[in-house]
Scaffold this motif. Structure first.
Motif, short mmCIF file in Angstrom:
data_model
loop_
_atom_site.label_atom_id
_atom_site.label_comp_id
_atom_site.label_asym_id
_atom_site.label_seq_id
_atom_site.Cartn_x
_atom_site.Cartn_y
_atom_site.Cartn_z
N GLU A 217 -9.80 3.15 7.91
CA GLU A 217 -9.09 4.31 7.38
C GLU A 217 -7.59 4.22 7.66
O GLU A 217 -6.77 4.56 6.81
CB GLU A 217 -9.67 5.59 7.98
CG GLU A 217 -11.04 5.96 7.45
CD GLU A 217 -11.59 7.21 8.10
OE1 GLU A 217 -12.43 7.89 7.46
OE2 GLU A 217 -11.18 7.52 9.25
N LEU A 218 -7.25 3.76 8.86
CA LEU A 218 -5.84 3.60 9.20
C LEU A 218 -5.17 2.56 8.31
O LEU A 218 -4.04 2.75 7.84
CB LEU A 218 -5.70 3.21 10.67
CG LEU A 218 -6.08 4.27 11.70
CD1 LEU A 218 -6.11 3.67 13.10
CD2 LEU A 218 -5.09 5.44 11.66
N GLU A 219 -5.87 1.46 8.07
CA GLU A 219 -5.32 0.41 7.23
C GLU A 219 -5.15 0.88 5.79
O GLU A 219 -4.13 0.59 5.14
CB GLU A 219 -6.23 -0.82 7.28
CG GLU A 219 -5.68 -2.02 6.52
CD GLU A 219 -6.56 -3.24 6.67
OE1 GLU A 219 -6.45 -4.15 5.82
OE2 GLU A 219 -7.36 -3.29 7.64
N ASP A 220 -6.16 1.64 5.29
CA ASP A 220 -6.06 2.16 3.92
C ASP A 220 -4.90 3.15 3.79
O ASP A 220 -4.18 3.15 2.78
CB ASP A 220 -7.37 2.86 3.53
CG ASP A 220 -8.50 1.88 3.27
OD1 ASP A 220 -8.21 0.67 3.13
OD2 ASP A 220 -9.67 2.32 3.22
N PHE A 221 -4.70 3.97 4.80
CA PHE A 221 -3.61 4.95 4.78
C PHE A 221 -2.25 4.24 4.78
O PHE A 221 -1.34 4.62 4.04
CB PHE A 221 -3.74 5.87 5.99
CG PHE A 221 -2.66 6.92 6.06
CD1 PHE A 221 -2.38 7.74 4.99
CD2 PHE A 221 -1.93 7.08 7.23
CE1 PHE A 221 -1.39 8.72 5.06
CE2 PHE A 221 -0.94 8.05 7.32
CZ PHE A 221 -0.67 8.86 6.23
N GLU A 222 -2.16 3.19 5.58
CA GLU A 222 -0.92 2.42 5.63
C GLU A 222 -0.62 1.80 4.26
O GLU A 222 0.53 1.82 3.79
CB GLU A 222 -1.05 1.32 6.70
CG GLU A 222 0.22 0.53 6.94
CD GLU A 222 0.02 -0.43 8.10
OE1 GLU A 222 0.72 -0.30 9.11
OE2 GLU A 222 -0.84 -1.33 7.98
N GLN A 223 -1.64 1.25 3.63
CA GLN A 223 -1.48 0.67 2.31
C GLN A 223 -1.05 1.73 1.30
O GLN A 223 -0.20 1.47 0.43
CB GLN A 223 -2.79 0.02 1.84
CG GLN A 223 -2.73 -0.62 0.46
CD GLN A 223 -1.85 -1.85 0.44
OE1 GLN A 223 -2.09 -2.81 1.17
NE2 GLN A 223 -0.82 -1.82 -0.40
N GLU A 224 -1.61 2.93 1.40
CA GLU A 224 -1.24 4.01 0.49
C GLU A 224 0.23 4.38 0.63
O GLU A 224 0.93 4.62 -0.37
CB GLU A 224 -2.12 5.23 0.76
CG GLU A 224 -3.56 5.08 0.29
CD GLU A 224 -4.39 6.31 0.59
OE1 GLU A 224 -3.86 7.22 1.25
OE2 GLU A 224 -5.56 6.36 0.18
N LEU A 225 0.72 4.43 1.86
CA LEU A 225 2.13 4.77 2.09
C LEU A 225 3.05 3.73 1.45
O LEU A 225 4.05 4.08 0.81
CB LEU A 225 2.41 4.88 3.59
CG LEU A 225 1.75 6.05 4.32
CD1 LEU A 225 1.98 5.93 5.82
CD2 LEU A 225 2.28 7.38 3.80
N VAL A 226 2.71 2.46 1.64
CA VAL A 226 3.53 1.39 1.05
C VAL A 226 3.48 1.47 -0.47
O VAL A 226 4.51 1.36 -1.15
CB VAL A 226 3.06 0.01 1.54
CG1 VAL A 226 3.86 -1.09 0.84
CG2 VAL A 226 3.22 -0.11 3.06
#
Length: 363
Positions: A22-31
């Motif tokens: 979930e953290l990795e997906d959120f980071e990708q969403e921000l980028v």
């Protein structure tokens, strides 16, 4: 190759993130949101692709979620780029800017979401202490003196009639004269077409610069440059006496103003001259007629000379900014180099004008 962006999921509806996925997906969403905003702002594919590459390089170096980055993390990253990888100052500067712009975006749009979902407060890791100065600071391009420029261009002009290849020698002379007299950039020069010389505009005519330097990949920035400072006469000479010697496309408004001797296999006409040919022409002339500046006099130095000479002759900085195509007046001020006694002479001239006004009408 166009930059492809993933479909971005909504960041609305704060929810605590608990798993690494979930953290990795959120980071990708921000980028992805940042890159999508960049595309919407008109940034080119190359600029967006560069920013994406730098952001993920920083994330890999950081080794933890990007929103946890601190200034000391940026210190380590930039030091690694310079000392360990040996990156050029300009390269490191651009990477720092890319990171800084990304975090400005996070702070402006998503700092509340980041805090609600992760418990972290986003801060800007690129600050006034680790932000690289512009790469050209400290390396002032002091141009030659007026006498030296006159010596170079006078000898160059006199040699044209005896040149082994008159038409290319004249072309290189014209290009350098545009750098010297109008402050054009080299790309702005070789991208000119015949239609871009507008003798009908204004008192002197104007050059339509369609490929000016844009900021951060926003595409070409156009401007009209008045053909002052002898530019109009040079362009008339070029189009009347020289341009037709390259090809009979001299009457085609879409033909390059400064052509190459090489032919385009598709159209049969002349190709556009490349920047290196123009650089070589200036370098050869400098080595022959101003040898003390050999290897040091570049098109950009002539651009600095243009700014300095016009300023000394009375042109104000705002007008110079428009001619040079600068977005910021502060950039223009760095192009102006004046003699050591310029302030004293300006002060004396101002006092003389005041004295003349006070004595008007007195007999």
């Amino acid at each position: 190759m166009a930059v492809e962006l993933a479909v971005v999921r909504s960041l609305g509806g704060p929810r605590k993130l608990s798993t690494a996925e979930e953290l990795e997906d959120f980071e990708q969403e921000l980028v992805d949101q940042y890159l999508l905003a960049s595309v919407g702002a008109g940034f080119g594919d190359s600029s967006v692709g560069h920013d994406r590459s730098v952001i993920f390089e920083f994330i890999r170096f950081l080794g933890r979620p990007v929103w946890t980055a601190q200034p000391h993390d940026a210190d380590r990253f930039l030091t690694y780029q310079r000392k360990d990888l040996g990156r050029a100052r300009l390269t490191v500067q651009h990477k720092a800017w890319a990171i800084s712009h990304f975090f400005d975006f996070l702070l402006m749009r998503y700092q509340g979401d980041v805090h609600a979902l992760t418990g972290h407060v986003v801060i800007q890791p690129i600050d006034e202490y680790n932000r690289p100065a512009k790469a050209d600071y400290g390396a002032a391009r002091i141009p030659p003196s007026q006498d030296e420029i006159e010596e170079l261009f006078g000898s160059w002009r006199d040699s044209l009639a005896m040149a082994r290849k008159f038409r290319t020698a004249a072309r290189d002379y014209l290009a350098a004269s545009l750098w010297r007299r109008a402050g054009l950039r080299i790309q702005e020069t070789y991208m000119l077409d015949i239609r871009d010389w507008r003798r009908d505009l204004g008192e002197f005519g104007k050059l339509h610069v369609r490929f000016g330097k844009g900021s951060r990949g926003r595409g070409p920035k156009t401007r009209l440059v008045p053909a002052i400072n002898g530019v109009a006469e040079l362009l008339d000479w070029w189009l009347i006496d020289v341009r037709h010697q390259f090809d009979d496309d001299w009457a085609d408004p879409d033909a390059p103003l400064l052509p190459s001797e090489r032919r385009d296999t598709h159209t049969g006409g002349c190709k556009r001259v490349c920047d290196q040919a123009l650089r070589d022409g200036l370098a050869s002339a400098t080595e022959q007629w101003l040898p003390k500046w050999a290897g040091a006099l570049t098109p950009h130095v002539l651009r600095h000379f243009c700014a300095s000479s016009l300023y000394v002759r009375g042109m104000d900085l705002k007008a110079l900014q428009e001619i040079l195509g600068h977005e910021w007046l502060s950039t223009t001020t760095r192009y102006v180099h004046v003699h050591a006694d310029h302030v004293e002479r300006a002060w004396s001239a101002a006092n003389e004008r005041v004295a003349a006004r006070l004595t008007v009408g007195k007999g």
